[in-house]
Design a protein around this motif. Structure first.
Motif, short mmCIF file in Angstrom:
data_model
loop_
_atom_site.label_atom_id
_atom_site.label_comp_id
_atom_site.label_asym_id
_atom_site.label_seq_id
_atom_site.Cartn_x
_atom_site.Cartn_y
_atom_site.Cartn_z
N TRP A 71 38.60 35.29 45.86
CA TRP A 71 38.14 36.51 45.56
C TRP A 71 38.06 36.69 44.20
N LYS A 75 39.52 42.25 43.25
CA LYS A 75 40.20 42.14 44.38
C LYS A 75 41.69 41.68 43.98
N LEU A 87 40.76 46.86 49.12
CA LEU A 87 40.03 45.52 49.21
C LEU A 87 38.81 45.54 50.23
N SER A 91 35.22 44.38 48.85
CA SER A 91 34.73 43.43 49.51
C SER A 91 32.90 43.96 49.78
#
Length: 97
Positions: A71, A75, A87, A91
């Protein structure tokens, strides 16, 4: 039942290190004690524990550690600040770049 921990420490240079252990207190003390001169945290001491999650299954813990290591900083900071709901959006932003 054995408990396993996935943890994140914040280093003195403000970077993050993610690890896995079955004894969290011992492991943090090892990081701060400079037990392994070749380790990432050795020259970035002291470290401060900023996140941990407990697991009963060693395989789940290892999988989660590997996931976090991949990550980006945002994050990691989302889970450190208990903002798990961010999250998916973080993403998506990564995928658009």
């Amino acid at each position: 039942m054995k408990i396993y921990y996935v943890y994140i420490v914040k280093c003195s240079d403000n970077s993050y290190y993610t690890g896995f252990t079955n004894d969290l207190e011992r492991r943090i003390n090892e990081h701060n004690g400079g037990v392994n001169p070749a380790s990432y945290t050795h020259t970035r001491r002291p470290v401060k524990l900023v996140f941990y999650n407990e697991f009963n299954d060693v395989n789940q813990a290892i999988q989660f550690e590997k996931q976090i290591k991949g990550w980006n900083r945002k994050k990691k900071e989302a889970i450190i600040n208990d903002n798990w709901e961010l999250l998916p959006e973080l993403s998506k932003n990564k995928m658009k770049k």
